[in-house]
Design a protein around this motif. Structure first.
Motif: not given
Ligand code: THU
Length: 160
Positions: A41, A43, A45, A61, A63, A72-74, A109-111, A114
């Motif tokens: 990603s 992305f 976190v 995070n 992957e 996810c990081a949280e 925003a946390p998913c 999480c």
């Molecule tokens: N991700 C998190 O670590 N925390 C969240 O609350 C939302 C998404 C990560 C999961 C994945 O590795 C990347 O962000 C893209 O979705």
């Protein structure tokens, strides 16, 4: 028919308006984006936890080529805390998101998954967890993880 309104309280702070303790846990979350493993990603976190005993727990995070196997990081941070300090409540959770060479202007925003795990922690210890979402312009602060997930599925729901 009855209509219900589910509301949540959130505050937005400039960096200078935060407490030293809040800034410390947010700084950990910001540092942690560098350790994020996100080759798919891109992305990043980072997460930081402050436990009731003063310990800091780090997460980011992770992957995987088999996408659903990542985390996810949280959750990496909350599960590490549960494994290392099972008796200690989590006082604060902070996250920061970094993509395209910079921290996001708007807080991430946390998913949903999480949020559910944060709630489990609050229920487990009977203590509120403050949630801090870092953004370059403002940091969003929730007094309790419960504010992020109204109408939560809790252990009482299992009884029916
Ligand atoms: N991700 C998190 O670590 N925390 C969240 O609350 C939302 C998404 C990560 C999961 C994945 O590795 C990347 O962000 C893209 O979705």
């Amino acid at each position: 028919m009855k209509e219900y309104n589910l509301t949540a309280k959130m505050r937005a702070y400039k960096w200078d308006e935060l407490t030293d303790e809040q800034r410390a846990v947010l700084t950990v979350a910001k540092e942690q984006v560098e350790r994020s493993y996100c080759p798919y990603s891109h992305f990043h976190v980072g997460a930081g936890l402050l436990l009731e005993n003063g310990e800091i727990i780090r997460g980011c995070n992770q992957e995987n080529a088999a996408y659903p196997s990542g985390l996810c990081a949280e959750r990496t941070a909350l599960f590490a805390a549960g494994a290392q300090y099972p008796e200690v409540p989590v006082k604060k959770l902070a996250i920061a998101c970094f993509t395209g060479g910079h921290f996001t202007k708007e807080p991430g925003a946390p998913c949903g998954g999480c949020r559910q795990v944060m709630l489990e922690s609050e229920h487990r210890y009977g203590a509120k967890m403050e949630v801090l979402l870092y953004g370059e312009e403002e940091t969003y602060v929730f007094e309790s993880a419960a504010d992020l997930l109204p109408l939560t599925f809790v252990k009482e729901n299992l009884i029916g």
